[in-house]
Design an enzyme around this catalytic site. Sequence first.
Site, PDB file in Angstrom:
ATOM      1  N   ASP A 225      -6.101  15.586  17.573  1.00  0.00           N
ATOM      2  CA  ASP A 225      -6.182  15.894  19.004  1.00  0.00           C
ATOM      3  C   ASP A 225      -7.567  15.547  19.546  1.00  0.00           C
ATOM      4  O   ASP A 225      -8.553  16.213  19.243  1.00  0.00           O
ATOM      5  CB  ASP A 225      -5.917  17.388  19.221  1.00  0.00           C
ATOM      6  CG  ASP A 225      -5.867  17.736  20.699  1.00  0.00           C
ATOM      7  OD1 ASP A 225      -4.776  17.635  21.294  1.00  0.00           O
ATOM      8  OD2 ASP A 225      -6.923  18.090  21.272  1.00  0.00           O
TER       9      ASP A 225
ATOM     10  N   LYS B 266      -6.267  12.639  26.114  1.00  0.00           N
ATOM     11  CA  LYS B 266      -6.083  13.324  27.406  1.00  0.00           C
ATOM     12  C   LYS B 266      -6.807  12.570  28.517  1.00  0.00           C
ATOM     13  O   LYS B 266      -7.873  11.980  28.302  1.00  0.00           O
ATOM     14  CB  LYS B 266      -6.621  14.756  27.327  1.00  0.00           C
ATOM     15  CG  LYS B 266      -6.137  15.509  26.101  1.00  0.00           C
ATOM     16  CD  LYS B 266      -6.542  16.963  26.079  1.00  0.00           C
ATOM     17  CE  LYS B 266      -6.276  17.565  24.705  1.00  0.00           C
ATOM     18  NZ  LYS B 266      -7.350  17.347  23.732  1.00  0.00           N
TER      19      LYS B 266
ATOM     20  N   HIS C 154      -5.521  16.491  31.245  1.00  0.00           N
ATOM     21  CA  HIS C 154      -6.375  17.480  30.584  1.00  0.00           C
ATOM     22  C   HIS C 154      -6.418  18.825  31.331  1.00  0.00           C
ATOM     23  O   HIS C 154      -6.322  19.887  30.722  1.00  0.00           O
ATOM     24  CB  HIS C 154      -7.791  16.891  30.427  1.00  0.00           C
ATOM     25  CG  HIS C 154      -8.552  17.454  29.274  1.00  0.00           C
ATOM     26  ND1 HIS C 154      -9.484  16.725  28.579  1.00  0.00           N
ATOM     27  CD2 HIS C 154      -8.541  18.674  28.695  1.00  0.00           C
ATOM     28  CE1 HIS C 154     -10.002  17.485  27.612  1.00  0.00           C
ATOM     29  NE2 HIS C 154      -9.453  18.668  27.671  1.00  0.00           N
TER      30      HIS C 154
HETATM   31  N1  LIG Z   1      -7.000  21.044  26.257  1.00  0.00           N
HETATM   32  C1  LIG Z   1      -8.126  21.692  26.387  1.00  0.00           C
HETATM   33  O1  LIG Z   1      -8.609  21.958  27.501  1.00  0.00           O
HETATM   34  C2  LIG Z   1      -8.849  22.139  25.159  1.00  0.00           C
HETATM   35  C3  LIG Z   1      -9.917  23.043  25.265  1.00  0.00           C
HETATM   36  C4  LIG Z   1     -10.549  23.451  24.082  1.00  0.00           C
HETATM   37  C5  LIG Z   1     -10.112  22.961  22.856  1.00  0.00           C
HETATM   38  N2  LIG Z   1      -9.081  22.064  22.801  1.00  0.00           N
HETATM   39  C6  LIG Z   1      -8.595  21.512  21.505  1.00  0.00           C
HETATM   40  O2  LIG Z   1      -8.420  22.586  20.578  1.00  0.00           O
HETATM   41  C7  LIG Z   1      -9.198  22.307  19.409  1.00  0.00           C
HETATM   42  C8  LIG Z   1      -9.640  23.597  18.753  1.00  0.00           C
HETATM   43  O3  LIG Z   1     -10.355  24.422  19.653  1.00  0.00           O
HETATM   44  P1  LIG Z   1     -11.918  24.740  19.478  1.00  0.00           P
HETATM   45  O4  LIG Z   1     -12.570  23.556  18.907  1.00  0.00           O
HETATM   46  O5  LIG Z   1     -12.387  25.278  20.761  1.00  0.00           O
HETATM   47  O6  LIG Z   1     -11.995  25.966  18.515  1.00  0.00           O
HETATM   48  P2  LIG Z   1     -11.252  26.658  17.272  1.00  0.00           P
HETATM   49  O7  LIG Z   1     -10.481  25.679  16.489  1.00  0.00           O
HETATM   50  O8  LIG Z   1     -10.594  27.863  17.818  1.00  0.00           O
HETATM   51  O9  LIG Z   1     -12.529  27.117  16.450  1.00  0.00           O
HETATM   52  C9  LIG Z   1     -13.471  26.187  15.994  1.00  0.00           C
HETATM   53  C10 LIG Z   1     -14.700  26.957  15.536  1.00  0.00           C
HETATM   54  O10 LIG Z   1     -14.395  27.732  14.388  1.00  0.00           O
HETATM   55  C11 LIG Z   1     -15.178  27.273  13.287  1.00  0.00           C
HETATM   56  N3  LIG Z   1     -14.262  27.229  12.126  1.00  0.00           N
HETATM   57  C12 LIG Z   1     -13.134  26.507  11.998  1.00  0.00           C
HETATM   58  N4  LIG Z   1     -12.526  26.753  10.817  1.00  0.00           N
HETATM   59  C13 LIG Z   1     -13.309  27.642  10.172  1.00  0.00           C
HETATM   60  C14 LIG Z   1     -13.232  28.263   8.913  1.00  0.00           C
HETATM   61  N5  LIG Z   1     -12.206  28.020   8.079  1.00  0.00           N
HETATM   62  N6  LIG Z   1     -14.199  29.140   8.561  1.00  0.00           N
HETATM   63  C15 LIG Z   1     -15.221  29.400   9.411  1.00  0.00           C
HETATM   64  N7  LIG Z   1     -15.373  28.838  10.620  1.00  0.00           N
HETATM   65  C16 LIG Z   1     -14.415  27.955  11.000  1.00  0.00           C
HETATM   66  C17 LIG Z   1     -15.697  25.913  13.661  1.00  0.00           C
HETATM   67  O11 LIG Z   1     -16.965  25.680  13.100  1.00  0.00           O
HETATM   68  P3  LIG Z   1     -17.311  24.367  12.211  1.00  0.00           P
HETATM   69  O12 LIG Z   1     -16.842  23.170  12.971  1.00  0.00           O
HETATM   70  O13 LIG Z   1     -18.797  24.456  12.062  1.00  0.00           O
HETATM   71  O14 LIG Z   1     -16.564  24.560  10.917  1.00  0.00           O
HETATM   72  C18 LIG Z   1     -15.838  26.052  15.181  1.00  0.00           C
HETATM   73  O15 LIG Z   1     -17.036  26.724  15.511  1.00  0.00           O
HETATM   74  C19 LIG Z   1     -10.334  21.442  19.966  1.00  0.00           C
HETATM   75  O16 LIG Z   1     -11.043  20.786  18.937  1.00  0.00           O
HETATM   76  C20 LIG Z   1      -9.588  20.542  20.893  1.00  0.00           C
HETATM   77  O17 LIG Z   1      -8.925  19.529  20.175  1.00  0.00           O
HETATM   78  C21 LIG Z   1      -8.448  21.654  23.932  1.00  0.00           C
END
Ligand SMILES: NC(=O)c1ccc[n+]([C@@H]2O[C@H](COP(=O)([O-])OP(=O)(O)OC[C@H]3O[C@@H](n4cnc5c(N)ncnc54)[C@H](OP(=O)(O)O)[C@@H]3O)[C@@H](O)[C@H]2O)c1
Length: 276
Positions: free
Chosen positions: A44, A74, A107
């Site tokens: 993604d 997106k 998006h």
């Molecule tokens: N459509 C939208 O508007 C929108 C908005 C936000 C996000 N997204 C999508 O959703 C995806 C995920 O959301 P997100 O990136 O906000 O956050 P998330 O996946 O909820 O959390 C990511 C965070 O958790 C940490 N983490 C992940 N796995 C871990 C583990 N096993 N142990 C400890 N820490 C861990 C990561 O750190 P490290 O990287 O340092 O491991 C990072 O700080 C995005 O990458 C994006 O593709 C879309």
Amino acid sequence: MPEQIPLNDGAAIPQLGLGVWQVDQAITAQVVRWGIEAGYRLIDTAEGYQNEEGVGEAIRTAGVPRGELFITSKLRNGAHQPDAARKAFDETMKKLGIEQLDLFLIHWPVPSQDKYVEAWKTLVELKQAGRIRSIGVSNFNQDHLERIISETGVTPVVNQIELHPRFQQRGIREFHARHSIHTESWSPLGSGRLLSDPTITSIARKHGKSVAQTIIRWHLQQGLIVIPKSIHQDRIAANFDVFDFELDAQDLALIRGMDSAAGRVGSDPATASFSF
Ligand SMILES: NC(=O)c1ccc[n+]([C@@H]2O[C@H](COP(=O)([O-])OP(=O)(O)OC[C@H]3O[C@@H](n4cnc5c(N)ncnc54)[C@H](OP(=O)(O)O)[C@@H]3O)[C@@H](O)[C@H]2O)c1
């Protein structure tokens, strides 16, 4: 292995994928290759993440046939007008270096600029032209969804929205279910903020799994498509190792109790207006 979730247009999407928001372009290809090595097939990205080139490099170098991968990108908020949307899509495809995109999302709706219906019509045309297999939206509230469906007759395959145990989005999920729209959870770990939650920590301990694995398992058992992000190889692999345990009714009831109207960690789609 993750299930393939059937979409309302006949395609299918892997239920668990790798998100790459805030992954620096310089390391994106490596991070995505680690993901593919661990078993992820859904990636993604978005124009706004500024790392589509890295995703493209990983697609070419990961050693997995293109047809096995499911790539989502997106459309940025500043490109809703038809000419701008077509140009932005072309740029995305150039950076990814692929012939056809699996899923393209608007998006954010950006209601203040009121151009998301035009953007949706352009996505419909790009799909009809065969350049995208499936089209969907992100951060759409019910009124935005109703409007694009009634003005075009085309229902998005997914709505990717902020969703995690502290912000469970039950209302819009019911609307999605009535309209055959799949819910895709962004920030499934609350952008990392849920990783020290005491309720989930105790459930995780009971199953001998990590907090992140427990939360990802919750999304899967809710029937949600889920795209956790990490830049660390061991976490990327661990986040995919979620198919050997099951949360029970008591666990699910405890997590259901964590839902809060104040649990949002990202922007509110009704008012978000950044150009990203
Ligand atoms: N459509 C939208 O508007 C929108 C908005 C936000 C996000 N997204 C999508 O959703 C995806 C995920 O959301 P997100 O990136 O906000 O956050 P998330 O996946 O909820 O959390 C990511 C965070 O958790 C940490 N983490 C992940 N796995 C871990 C583990 N096993 N142990 C400890 N820490 C861990 C990561 O750190 P490290 O990287 O340092 O491991 C990072 O700080 C995005 O990458 C994006 O593709 C879309």
